[in-house]
Scaffold this motif. Structure first.
Motif, mmCIF file in Angstrom:
data_model
loop_
_atom_site.group_PDB
_atom_site.id
_atom_site.type_symbol
_atom_site.label_atom_id
_atom_site.label_comp_id
_atom_site.label_asym_id
_atom_site.label_seq_id
_atom_site.Cartn_x
_atom_site.Cartn_y
_atom_site.Cartn_z
ATOM 1 N N ALA A 40 -10.754 -4.066 9.633
ATOM 2 C CA ALA A 40 -10.430 -2.749 10.188
ATOM 3 C C ALA A 40 -8.992 -2.329 9.887
ATOM 4 N N ASP A 41 -8.115 -3.316 9.690
ATOM 5 C CA ASP A 41 -6.718 -3.006 9.389
ATOM 6 C C ASP A 41 -6.471 -2.813 7.904
ATOM 7 N N VAL A 42 -7.462 -3.122 7.083
ATOM 8 C CA VAL A 42 -7.254 -3.099 5.630
ATOM 9 C C VAL A 42 -8.074 -2.010 4.961
ATOM 10 N N LEU A 43 -9.374 -1.987 5.213
ATOM 11 C CA LEU A 43 -10.268 -1.104 4.463
ATOM 12 C C LEU A 43 -9.956 0.360 4.744
ATOM 13 N N GLY A 44 -9.648 1.077 3.666
ATOM 14 C CA GLY A 44 -9.346 2.490 3.760
ATOM 15 C C GLY A 44 -7.989 2.807 4.371
ATOM 16 N N ARG A 45 -7.207 1.787 4.682
ATOM 17 C CA ARG A 45 -5.938 2.020 5.385
ATOM 18 C C ARG A 45 -4.720 1.579 4.571
ATOM 19 N N VAL A 46 -4.867 0.624 3.688
ATOM 20 C CA VAL A 46 -3.713 0.138 2.921
ATOM 21 C C VAL A 46 -4.060 0.129 1.439
ATOM 22 N N ARG A 47 -3.018 0.103 0.642
ATOM 23 C CA ARG A 47 -3.186 -0.061 -0.804
ATOM 24 C C ARG A 47 -2.991 -1.534 -1.172
ATOM 25 N N LEU A 48 -3.507 -1.892 -2.339
ATOM 26 C CA LEU A 48 -3.380 -3.274 -2.785
ATOM 27 C C LEU A 48 -1.918 -3.700 -2.810
ATOM 28 N N SER A 49 -1.010 -2.795 -3.232
ATOM 29 C CA SER A 49 0.401 -3.159 -3.345
ATOM 30 C C SER A 49 0.979 -3.601 -2.007
ATOM 31 N N GLN A 50 0.428 -3.094 -0.892
ATOM 32 C CA GLN A 50 0.926 -3.449 0.430
ATOM 33 C C GLN A 50 0.499 -4.850 0.860
ATOM 34 N N LEU A 51 -0.450 -5.444 0.154
ATOM 35 C CA LEU A 51 -0.872 -6.806 0.450
ATOM 36 C C LEU A 51 -0.099 -7.823 -0.366
ATOM 37 N N LEU A 52 0.759 -7.356 -1.283
ATOM 38 C CA LEU A 52 1.489 -8.239 -2.183
ATOM 39 C C LEU A 52 2.893 -8.496 -1.661
ATOM 40 N N SER A 53 3.524 -9.546 -2.202
ATOM 41 C CA SER A 53 4.926 -9.803 -1.913
ATOM 42 C C SER A 53 5.769 -8.679 -2.493
ATOM 43 N N VAL A 54 7.062 -8.672 -2.156
ATOM 44 C CA VAL A 54 7.942 -7.603 -2.648
ATOM 45 C C VAL A 54 7.970 -7.581 -4.167
ATOM 46 N N GLY A 55 8.142 -8.761 -4.774
ATOM 47 C CA GLY A 55 8.154 -8.809 -6.233
ATOM 48 C C GLY A 55 6.829 -8.392 -6.830
ATOM 49 N N GLY A 56 5.731 -8.821 -6.208
ATOM 50 C CA GLY A 56 4.410 -8.441 -6.704
ATOM 51 C C GLY A 56 4.159 -6.957 -6.570
ATOM 52 N N ARG A 57 4.670 -6.347 -5.477
ATOM 53 C CA ARG A 57 4.484 -4.905 -5.287
ATOM 54 C C ARG A 57 5.175 -4.123 -6.399
#
Length: 502
Positions: A40-57
Protein backbone atom coordinates in the motif's frame (compact mmCIF):
# COMPACT_ATOMS: atom_id res chain seq x y z
CA UNK A 1 -4.70 -17.55 -5.63
CA UNK A 2 -3.94 -18.56 -9.23
CA UNK A 3 -0.76 -20.41 -10.16
CA UNK A 4 0.37 -17.36 -12.09
CA UNK A 5 -0.13 -15.06 -9.09
CA UNK A 6 1.67 -17.51 -6.82
CA UNK A 7 4.65 -17.77 -9.17
CA UNK A 8 4.79 -13.97 -9.36
CA UNK A 9 4.85 -13.45 -5.58
CA UNK A 10 7.06 -16.44 -4.74
CA UNK A 11 9.67 -15.78 -7.41
CA UNK A 12 13.21 -15.66 -5.93
CA UNK A 13 13.82 -12.38 -7.81
CA UNK A 14 12.14 -9.05 -7.25
CA UNK A 15 9.64 -8.26 -10.02
CA UNK A 16 8.11 -4.88 -10.79
CA UNK A 17 5.92 -3.20 -13.36
CA UNK A 18 6.57 0.51 -13.90
CA UNK A 19 4.68 3.27 -15.65
CA UNK A 20 6.55 5.28 -18.24
CA UNK A 21 7.55 7.88 -15.63
CA UNK A 22 8.98 5.20 -13.31
CA UNK A 23 6.00 4.93 -10.92
CA UNK A 24 5.72 1.41 -9.43
CA UNK A 25 2.40 -0.09 -10.58
CA UNK A 26 2.98 -3.62 -9.29
CA UNK A 27 5.66 -5.42 -7.27
CA UNK A 28 5.93 -8.96 -5.99
CA UNK A 29 6.36 -10.06 -2.39
CA UNK A 30 10.08 -10.65 -2.78
CA UNK A 31 10.76 -7.06 -3.82
CA UNK A 32 8.54 -5.63 -1.08
CA UNK A 33 10.37 -7.73 1.53
CA UNK A 34 13.74 -6.47 0.30
CA UNK A 35 12.69 -2.82 0.65
CA UNK A 36 10.75 -3.51 3.87
CA UNK A 37 7.61 -1.67 2.80
CA UNK A 38 3.99 -2.80 2.43
CA UNK A 39 2.36 -2.82 -0.99
CA UNK A 40 0.00 0.00 0.00
CA UNK A 41 2.96 2.33 0.56
CA UNK A 42 4.61 1.48 -2.75
CA UNK A 43 2.15 0.65 -5.52
CA UNK A 44 1.09 3.76 -7.39
CA UNK A 45 2.72 5.99 -4.77
CA UNK A 46 6.49 5.94 -5.37
CA UNK A 47 8.87 5.76 -8.29
CA UNK A 48 11.57 3.14 -8.64
CA UNK A 49 14.24 5.81 -8.01
CA UNK A 50 12.79 6.38 -4.52
CA UNK A 51 13.49 2.76 -3.60
CA UNK A 52 17.19 3.11 -4.49
CA UNK A 53 20.15 4.44 -2.54
CA UNK A 54 21.24 8.02 -3.20
CA UNK A 55 23.91 6.92 -5.66
CA UNK A 56 21.53 4.51 -7.35
CA UNK A 57 18.86 7.22 -7.66
CA UNK A 58 21.26 9.59 -9.43
CA UNK A 59 22.54 6.81 -11.70
CA UNK A 60 18.96 5.80 -12.61
CA UNK A 61 17.83 9.35 -13.35
CA UNK A 62 20.91 10.49 -15.27
CA UNK A 63 21.93 7.31 -17.09
CA UNK A 64 19.66 4.27 -16.85
CA UNK A 65 16.26 5.92 -17.39
CA UNK A 66 17.44 7.85 -20.49
CA UNK A 67 19.13 4.70 -21.83
CA UNK A 68 15.97 2.69 -21.21
CA UNK A 69 13.87 5.18 -23.17
CA UNK A 70 16.37 5.18 -26.04
CA UNK A 71 17.39 1.50 -26.22
CA UNK A 72 14.24 -0.10 -24.82
CA UNK A 73 16.11 -2.20 -22.24
CA UNK A 74 19.01 -2.32 -19.80
CA UNK A 75 20.64 -5.56 -18.66
CA UNK A 76 22.24 -6.63 -15.35
CA UNK A 77 23.01 -3.21 -13.94
CA UNK A 78 24.40 -3.20 -10.40
CA UNK A 79 22.34 -1.00 -8.04
CA UNK A 80 21.47 -0.81 -4.35
CA UNK A 81 17.97 -0.91 -2.86
CA UNK A 82 17.19 0.87 0.40
CA UNK A 83 16.23 -1.95 2.74
CA UNK A 84 15.10 -1.83 6.37
CA UNK A 85 18.53 -3.06 7.51
CA UNK A 86 20.63 -1.04 5.07
CA UNK A 87 21.54 -1.24 1.43
CA UNK A 88 20.66 -4.33 -0.59
CA UNK A 89 23.01 -4.93 -3.59
CA UNK A 90 21.06 -6.16 -6.63
CA UNK A 91 21.33 -6.67 -10.37
CA UNK A 92 18.54 -5.07 -12.40
CA UNK A 93 17.26 -5.89 -15.88
CA UNK A 94 14.48 -3.73 -17.36
CA UNK A 95 12.57 -3.95 -20.65
CA UNK A 96 10.02 -1.57 -22.16
CA UNK A 97 7.01 -3.68 -23.18
CA UNK A 98 4.89 -2.97 -26.30
CA UNK A 99 2.15 -1.55 -24.06
CA UNK A 100 4.56 1.14 -22.84
CA UNK A 101 4.96 -0.36 -19.37
CA UNK A 102 8.42 -1.23 -18.05
CA UNK A 103 9.00 -4.79 -16.79
CA UNK A 104 11.80 -4.99 -14.24
CA UNK A 105 13.53 -8.03 -12.73
CA UNK A 106 15.85 -7.56 -9.77
CA UNK A 107 18.10 -10.38 -8.56
CA UNK A 108 20.23 -10.50 -5.45
CA UNK A 109 23.90 -9.75 -6.15
CA UNK A 110 24.90 -11.89 -3.17
CA UNK A 111 24.21 -15.07 -5.14
CA UNK A 112 26.67 -14.52 -7.94
CA UNK A 113 29.34 -17.11 -7.09
CA UNK A 114 29.06 -18.71 -10.51
CA UNK A 115 29.61 -15.40 -12.26
CA UNK A 116 32.51 -14.57 -9.96
CA UNK A 117 34.24 -17.86 -10.74
CA UNK A 118 33.91 -17.18 -14.44
CA UNK A 119 35.24 -13.64 -14.04
CA UNK A 120 38.17 -14.90 -11.95
CA UNK A 121 39.14 -17.42 -14.61
CA UNK A 122 38.90 -14.81 -17.36
CA UNK A 123 40.96 -12.35 -15.34
CA UNK A 124 43.71 -14.90 -14.79
CA UNK A 125 43.93 -15.48 -18.54
CA UNK A 126 44.10 -11.73 -19.25
CA UNK A 127 46.66 -10.63 -16.62
CA UNK A 128 49.56 -10.15 -19.03
CA UNK A 129 47.54 -8.11 -21.52
CA UNK A 130 45.91 -6.12 -18.71
CA UNK A 131 49.28 -4.90 -17.43
CA UNK A 132 50.16 -3.43 -20.79
CA UNK A 133 46.71 -1.90 -21.09
CA UNK A 134 46.99 -0.29 -17.67
CA UNK A 135 50.29 1.32 -18.54
CA UNK A 136 48.90 2.66 -21.81
CA UNK A 137 45.79 3.94 -20.05
CA UNK A 138 47.91 5.72 -17.44
CA UNK A 139 50.05 7.33 -20.11
CA UNK A 140 47.00 8.27 -22.19
CA UNK A 141 45.26 9.78 -19.16
CA UNK A 142 48.36 11.79 -18.24
CA UNK A 143 48.76 13.06 -21.79
CA UNK A 144 45.05 13.88 -22.07
CA UNK A 145 45.29 16.13 -19.01
CA UNK A 146 48.51 17.78 -20.19
CA UNK A 147 48.39 21.41 -21.28
CA UNK A 148 50.87 22.69 -23.86
CA UNK A 149 54.27 21.27 -24.79
CA UNK A 150 55.56 21.68 -21.25
CA UNK A 151 52.62 19.70 -19.93
CA UNK A 152 53.15 16.87 -22.43
CA UNK A 153 56.85 16.61 -21.53
CA UNK A 154 56.04 16.62 -17.81
CA UNK A 155 53.36 13.95 -18.27
CA UNK A 156 55.79 11.70 -20.16
CA UNK A 157 58.49 12.01 -17.52
CA UNK A 158 55.93 11.34 -14.80
CA UNK A 159 55.21 7.92 -16.30
CA UNK A 160 58.89 6.88 -16.34
CA UNK A 161 58.64 4.23 -13.57
CA UNK A 162 55.65 2.50 -15.22
CA UNK A 163 57.60 2.37 -18.51
CA UNK A 164 60.31 0.25 -16.85
CA UNK A 165 62.91 3.04 -16.73
CA UNK A 166 64.88 4.63 -13.89
CA UNK A 167 65.70 7.86 -15.71
CA UNK A 168 64.54 9.74 -18.78
CA UNK A 169 65.17 12.83 -20.90
CA UNK A 170 62.55 14.42 -23.11
CA UNK A 171 63.84 16.08 -26.30
CA UNK A 172 61.54 18.40 -28.24
CA UNK A 173 62.02 20.08 -31.60
CA UNK A 174 62.67 23.81 -31.67
CA UNK A 175 61.61 26.35 -34.31
CA UNK A 176 64.41 25.13 -36.60
CA UNK A 177 63.51 21.47 -36.25
CA UNK A 178 66.42 20.57 -33.97
CA UNK A 179 65.92 18.14 -31.06
CA UNK A 180 66.72 20.14 -27.90
CA UNK A 181 66.83 18.73 -24.35
CA UNK A 182 63.64 19.98 -22.71
CA UNK A 183 63.33 18.23 -19.33
CA UNK A 184 64.95 15.42 -17.34
CA UNK A 185 64.07 13.06 -14.49
CA UNK A 186 66.28 10.64 -12.54
CA UNK A 187 69.58 11.81 -14.06
CA UNK A 188 71.78 14.86 -14.33
CA UNK A 189 70.65 17.54 -16.72
CA UNK A 190 74.15 17.98 -18.11
CA UNK A 191 75.03 20.59 -20.69
CA UNK A 192 72.01 21.54 -22.81
CA UNK A 193 72.51 20.39 -26.36
CA UNK A 194 70.85 18.83 -29.34
CA UNK A 195 70.57 15.28 -30.64
CA UNK A 196 72.46 14.76 -33.89
CA UNK A 197 70.28 14.52 -37.00
CA UNK A 198 69.32 11.02 -38.08
CA UNK A 199 66.54 9.17 -39.82
CA UNK A 200 64.05 8.42 -37.06
CA UNK A 201 61.80 5.38 -37.48
CA UNK A 202 58.28 5.26 -36.14
CA UNK A 203 59.11 2.47 -33.69
CA UNK A 204 61.05 2.47 -30.40
CA UNK A 205 64.65 1.27 -30.64
CA UNK A 206 67.59 0.42 -28.39
CA UNK A 207 70.74 2.50 -28.90
CA UNK A 208 73.89 2.47 -26.71
CA UNK A 209 72.08 1.08 -23.68
CA UNK A 210 69.16 3.51 -23.89
CA UNK A 211 65.69 3.14 -25.36
CA UNK A 212 64.78 5.91 -27.80
CA UNK A 213 61.08 6.51 -28.42
CA UNK A 214 60.38 8.82 -31.40
CA UNK A 215 57.39 11.16 -30.97
CA UNK A 216 55.89 11.62 -34.43
CA UNK A 217 53.05 14.04 -35.15
CA UNK A 218 51.09 14.72 -38.31
CA UNK A 219 53.75 17.08 -39.63
CA UNK A 220 56.78 14.95 -38.76
CA UNK A 221 59.07 14.29 -35.79
CA UNK A 222 58.14 16.46 -32.78
CA UNK A 223 60.38 14.95 -30.11
CA UNK A 224 62.20 11.92 -28.69
CA UNK A 225 61.84 10.29 -25.28
CA UNK A 226 65.18 8.82 -24.18
CA UNK A 227 64.82 6.18 -21.42
CA UNK A 228 67.50 4.57 -19.24
CA UNK A 229 66.08 1.06 -18.58
CA UNK A 230 65.76 -0.24 -15.03
CA UNK A 231 68.55 -2.81 -14.44
CA UNK A 232 67.51 -3.86 -10.93
CA UNK A 233 66.74 -7.41 -9.81
CA UNK A 234 63.62 -8.78 -11.46
CA UNK A 235 63.49 -5.96 -14.03
CA UNK A 236 61.78 -6.88 -17.29
CA UNK A 237 63.35 -6.07 -20.66
CA UNK A 238 61.91 -3.02 -22.43
CA UNK A 239 58.57 -3.64 -24.13
CA UNK A 240 59.33 -1.93 -27.44
CA UNK A 241 55.82 -2.51 -28.82
CA UNK A 242 54.24 -0.78 -25.84
CA UNK A 243 56.79 2.07 -25.95
CA UNK A 244 56.04 2.56 -29.65
CA UNK A 245 52.37 2.99 -28.74
CA UNK A 246 53.38 5.48 -26.04
CA UNK A 247 55.34 7.44 -28.64
CA UNK A 248 52.32 7.57 -30.94
CA UNK A 249 50.11 8.87 -28.13
CA UNK A 250 52.70 11.49 -27.15
CA UNK A 251 53.09 12.65 -30.74
CA UNK A 252 49.34 13.15 -31.02
CA UNK A 253 49.39 15.02 -27.69
CA UNK A 254 52.11 17.37 -28.97
CA UNK A 255 49.97 18.03 -32.04
CA UNK A 256 47.05 18.96 -29.81
CA UNK A 257 49.26 21.15 -27.63
CA UNK A 258 50.00 23.49 -30.52
CA UNK A 259 46.27 24.14 -30.94
CA UNK A 260 45.35 24.24 -27.29
CA UNK A 261 46.48 27.70 -26.20
CA UNK A 262 44.53 29.52 -28.89
CA UNK A 263 41.35 27.52 -28.28
CA UNK A 264 41.60 27.78 -24.49
CA UNK A 265 42.15 31.55 -24.56
CA UNK A 266 39.00 32.08 -26.65
CA UNK A 267 36.97 29.75 -24.43
CA UNK A 268 38.16 31.42 -21.22
CA UNK A 269 37.21 34.84 -22.53
CA UNK A 270 33.77 33.59 -23.55
CA UNK A 271 33.09 31.89 -20.24
CA UNK A 272 34.35 34.78 -18.13
CA UNK A 273 32.26 37.25 -20.13
CA UNK A 274 29.12 35.22 -19.43
CA UNK A 275 29.79 34.50 -15.77
CA UNK A 276 30.67 38.08 -14.83
CA UNK A 277 27.34 39.56 -15.99
CA UNK A 278 25.84 41.93 -13.36
CA UNK A 279 23.66 40.15 -10.79
CA UNK A 280 20.11 41.38 -10.04
CA UNK A 281 19.89 44.01 -7.30
CA UNK A 282 16.81 43.75 -5.07
CA UNK A 283 16.39 44.52 -1.36
CA UNK A 284 14.25 41.37 -0.95
CA UNK A 285 16.92 38.90 -2.02
CA UNK A 286 20.70 38.58 -2.19
CA UNK A 287 22.22 36.54 -5.02
CA UNK A 288 25.80 35.42 -4.36
CA UNK A 289 27.83 33.41 -6.85
CA UNK A 290 31.20 31.72 -7.21
CA UNK A 291 33.09 30.22 -10.13
CA UNK A 292 36.24 28.12 -9.78
CA UNK A 293 37.92 26.91 -12.99
CA UNK A 294 39.15 23.32 -12.98
CA UNK A 295 42.71 22.80 -11.79
CA UNK A 296 43.31 19.46 -13.48
CA UNK A 297 43.52 21.31 -16.79
CA UNK A 298 43.45 24.93 -17.87
CA UNK A 299 40.78 24.00 -20.39
CA UNK A 300 37.37 25.43 -19.57
CA UNK A 301 34.16 23.45 -19.32
CA UNK A 302 30.47 24.08 -19.77
CA UNK A 303 29.42 25.11 -16.24
CA UNK A 304 27.43 28.31 -15.77
CA UNK A 305 25.09 30.19 -13.45
CA UNK A 306 22.61 32.98 -14.13
CA UNK A 307 20.01 35.11 -12.34
CA UNK A 308 17.57 37.60 -13.86
CA UNK A 309 14.21 39.26 -13.17
CA UNK A 310 11.18 37.82 -15.00
CA UNK A 311 9.12 40.74 -13.72
CA UNK A 312 9.23 43.05 -10.73
CA UNK A 313 8.37 40.28 -8.26
CA UNK A 314 9.82 37.08 -9.77
CA UNK A 315 13.51 36.18 -10.03
CA UNK A 316 14.67 33.43 -12.39
CA UNK A 317 17.84 31.48 -11.54
CA UNK A 318 19.70 28.73 -13.35
CA UNK A 319 22.76 26.57 -12.78
CA UNK A 320 23.78 24.19 -15.53
CA UNK A 321 26.52 22.01 -16.97
CA UNK A 322 27.07 21.20 -20.63
CA UNK A 323 28.68 17.82 -21.33
CA UNK A 324 32.29 18.08 -22.51
CA UNK A 325 35.11 20.58 -22.24
CA UNK A 326 36.88 23.15 -24.33
CA UNK A 327 35.73 25.69 -26.87
CA UNK A 328 32.79 23.61 -28.15
CA UNK A 329 31.44 23.17 -24.60
CA UNK A 330 31.88 26.87 -23.84
CA UNK A 331 30.04 27.85 -27.02
CA UNK A 332 27.21 25.41 -26.30
CA UNK A 333 27.05 26.74 -22.74
CA UNK A 334 26.66 30.29 -24.03
CA UNK A 335 23.90 29.25 -26.42
CA UNK A 336 22.02 27.32 -23.73
CA UNK A 337 22.36 30.15 -21.21
CA UNK A 338 20.94 32.60 -23.73
CA UNK A 339 18.15 30.15 -24.57
CA UNK A 340 17.11 29.98 -20.90
CA UNK A 341 16.71 33.74 -20.79
CA UNK A 342 14.85 33.76 -24.11
CA UNK A 343 12.41 31.01 -23.11
CA UNK A 344 11.73 32.02 -19.50
CA UNK A 345 8.96 34.48 -18.84
CA UNK A 346 5.86 35.15 -16.73
CA UNK A 347 3.43 32.25 -16.86
CA UNK A 348 5.87 29.77 -18.46
CA UNK A 349 7.03 28.05 -15.27
CA UNK A 350 10.13 25.89 -14.67
CA UNK A 351 8.67 22.74 -16.27
CA UNK A 352 7.66 24.75 -19.34
CA UNK A 353 11.15 26.23 -19.62
CA UNK A 354 12.77 22.77 -19.53
CA UNK A 355 10.28 21.48 -22.08
CA UNK A 356 11.18 24.30 -24.47
CA UNK A 357 14.88 23.66 -23.90
CA UNK A 358 14.38 19.98 -24.78
CA UNK A 359 13.35 21.11 -28.24
CA UNK A 360 16.19 23.64 -28.41
CA UNK A 361 19.01 21.22 -27.56
CA UNK A 362 17.94 18.84 -30.30
CA UNK A 363 19.00 21.56 -32.73
CA UNK A 364 22.28 22.18 -30.88
CA UNK A 365 23.99 18.76 -30.61
CA UNK A 366 26.68 19.91 -28.18
CA UNK A 367 23.92 20.86 -25.69
CA UNK A 368 22.23 17.44 -25.63
CA UNK A 369 22.49 15.67 -22.25
CA UNK A 370 23.29 18.96 -20.50
CA UNK A 371 22.04 19.11 -16.91
CA UNK A 372 20.16 22.15 -15.61
CA UNK A 373 18.39 23.30 -12.48
CA UNK A 374 16.05 26.19 -13.29
CA UNK A 375 13.90 27.90 -10.67
CA UNK A 376 11.75 30.96 -10.09
CA UNK A 377 11.60 32.76 -6.74
CA UNK A 378 8.50 34.78 -5.91
CA UNK A 379 10.05 37.73 -4.08
CA UNK A 380 6.76 38.52 -2.33
CA UNK A 381 5.73 35.10 -1.00
CA UNK A 382 9.09 33.31 -0.89
CA UNK A 383 7.85 30.36 -2.94
CA UNK A 384 10.64 28.83 -5.05
CA UNK A 385 9.34 26.72 -7.95
CA UNK A 386 11.98 24.68 -9.73
CA UNK A 387 12.62 21.80 -12.12
CA UNK A 388 15.78 19.72 -12.22
CA UNK A 389 16.92 18.13 -15.51
CA UNK A 390 19.45 15.54 -14.41
CA UNK A 391 21.20 18.05 -12.14
CA UNK A 392 22.23 17.57 -8.53
CA UNK A 393 19.58 18.59 -5.95
CA UNK A 394 19.56 22.09 -4.42
CA UNK A 395 20.57 22.48 -0.78
CA UNK A 396 17.89 24.14 1.37
CA UNK A 397 19.40 26.07 4.30
CA UNK A 398 16.47 26.88 6.58
CA UNK A 399 17.06 29.68 9.04
CA UNK A 400 15.63 27.68 11.95
CA UNK A 401 15.86 24.15 10.61
CA UNK A 402 18.22 21.41 9.51
CA UNK A 403 19.78 21.84 6.04
CA UNK A 404 18.60 19.24 3.56
CA UNK A 405 18.89 18.29 -0.09
CA UNK A 406 15.64 18.74 -2.03
CA UNK A 407 15.20 15.68 -4.25
CA UNK A 408 11.85 16.68 -5.78
CA UNK A 409 11.13 17.92 -9.30
CA UNK A 410 13.73 15.68 -10.94
CA UNK A 411 13.84 14.31 -14.48
CA UNK A 412 16.33 13.31 -17.17
CA UNK A 413 19.01 15.59 -18.69
CA UNK A 414 17.97 17.95 -21.47
CA UNK A 415 17.02 16.37 -24.77
CA UNK A 416 16.52 12.88 -23.31
CA UNK A 417 12.81 12.93 -22.51
CA UNK A 418 10.30 10.64 -24.17
CA UNK A 419 8.24 12.34 -26.90
CA UNK A 420 5.12 13.98 -25.47
CA UNK A 421 6.23 13.65 -21.84
CA UNK A 422 6.04 16.56 -19.43
CA UNK A 423 8.77 17.62 -17.05
CA UNK A 424 7.90 17.53 -13.33
CA UNK A 425 8.52 20.51 -11.11
CA UNK A 426 8.46 21.12 -7.36
CA UNK A 427 8.22 24.02 -4.94
CA UNK A 428 9.83 25.07 -1.66
CA UNK A 429 8.27 27.75 0.54
CA UNK A 430 10.96 29.93 2.08
CA UNK A 431 10.63 32.10 5.15
CA UNK A 432 12.69 35.27 5.58
CA UNK A 433 16.27 34.27 6.30
CA UNK A 434 16.13 30.95 4.42
CA UNK A 435 18.71 30.22 1.73
CA UNK A 436 19.01 27.94 -1.29
CA UNK A 437 22.35 26.77 -2.71
CA UNK A 438 22.55 25.66 -6.36
CA UNK A 439 25.80 24.15 -7.63
CA UNK A 440 27.42 22.07 -10.38
CA UNK A 441 28.82 18.56 -9.97
CA UNK A 442 32.46 19.69 -9.75
CA UNK A 443 31.77 20.82 -6.18
CA UNK A 444 31.08 17.32 -4.88
CA UNK A 445 32.25 14.71 -7.41
CA UNK A 446 35.64 13.10 -6.68
CA UNK A 447 37.27 9.95 -8.01
CA UNK A 448 38.42 8.83 -4.55
CA UNK A 449 35.18 9.41 -2.59
CA UNK A 450 31.61 8.21 -3.19
CA UNK A 451 29.06 10.85 -4.15
CA UNK A 452 26.71 10.22 -1.17
CA UNK A 453 29.61 10.92 1.20
CA UNK A 454 30.43 14.16 -0.57
CA UNK A 455 26.77 15.24 -0.51
CA UNK A 456 26.72 14.62 3.23
CA UNK A 457 29.81 16.83 3.54
CA UNK A 458 28.04 19.55 1.56
CA UNK A 459 25.03 19.46 3.94
CA UNK A 460 27.34 19.63 6.95
CA UNK A 461 29.35 22.55 5.56
CA UNK A 462 26.15 24.33 4.53
CA UNK A 463 24.83 24.10 8.09
CA UNK A 464 27.97 25.80 9.37
CA UNK A 465 27.59 28.76 7.00
CA UNK A 466 24.20 29.92 8.30
CA UNK A 467 25.94 32.32 10.70
CA UNK A 468 27.83 33.95 7.80
CA UNK A 469 26.69 36.56 5.30
CA UNK A 470 25.75 35.27 1.83
CA UNK A 471 29.05 36.26 0.18
CA UNK A 472 31.10 34.77 3.02
CA UNK A 473 28.92 31.64 2.99
CA UNK A 474 29.56 30.97 -0.71
CA UNK A 475 33.28 31.50 -0.20
CA UNK A 476 33.31 29.18 2.84
CA UNK A 477 31.51 26.36 0.98
CA UNK A 478 33.90 26.69 -1.95
CA UNK A 479 37.01 26.73 0.24
CA UNK A 480 35.92 23.80 2.42
CA UNK A 481 34.91 21.47 -0.41
CA UNK A 482 37.70 22.52 -2.81
CA UNK A 483 40.92 22.59 -0.73
CA UNK A 484 43.96 24.22 -2.41
CA UNK A 485 45.94 21.80 -4.54
CA UNK A 486 43.14 19.24 -4.79
CA UNK A 487 42.12 18.47 -8.37
CA UNK A 488 38.58 19.33 -9.38
CA UNK A 489 36.45 20.11 -12.39
CA UNK A 490 34.96 23.53 -13.11
CA UNK A 491 32.59 24.60 -10.32
CA UNK A 492 29.71 27.10 -10.28
CA UNK A 493 27.72 28.04 -7.16
CA UNK A 494 24.70 30.31 -6.76
CA UNK A 495 23.26 31.14 -3.33
CA UNK A 496 19.80 32.71 -2.91
CA UNK A 497 19.16 34.45 0.41
CA UNK A 498 15.54 35.63 0.73
CA UNK A 499 14.98 38.48 3.16
CA UNK A 500 11.20 38.65 2.81
CA UNK A 501 8.88 41.14 1.08
CA UNK A 502 9.96 44.75 1.19
Amino acid sequence: MSDRAASWDEAPSGLLVLAGDGTVLDANTTLLQWVGRPAADVLGRVRLSQLLSVGGRIYWETHLSPLLHVEGRVDEVALELRGPDGRVPVLMTAVVAPDGLVRVAVSSARDRSRYERELLAARKDADAAAQRTRVLQDVTAALSAAVGRDGVASALLGTTPSLGARAATCWLTDARGRLVAHSVTGEETGTPGTLPPRSWPRTALVDAGRVLVPLHGRSGLLGVLSLLPDDGAGAEPPDLAMLTAVGQQAGAALDRASLFDRSAAIAHQLQQALLTAPLPQDERVVVSTSYRPGVESLEVGGDWHDAFHLDDDVLGVAVGDVVGRGLDAAIAMGQLRSAVRAVAGPGIGPAGVLGALDRFVRRVPDSTSATLLYGELDLVTGRFRFACAGHLPPLLLERDGTPRLVWDGRSTPLGLTAPGSERPEAAVDLVPGDRLLLYTDGLVERRDRPLPTRLDELVEVGAQTLVLGPEEAVQAVTDRLLPPGEGHDDVCLLLLAWHGPA
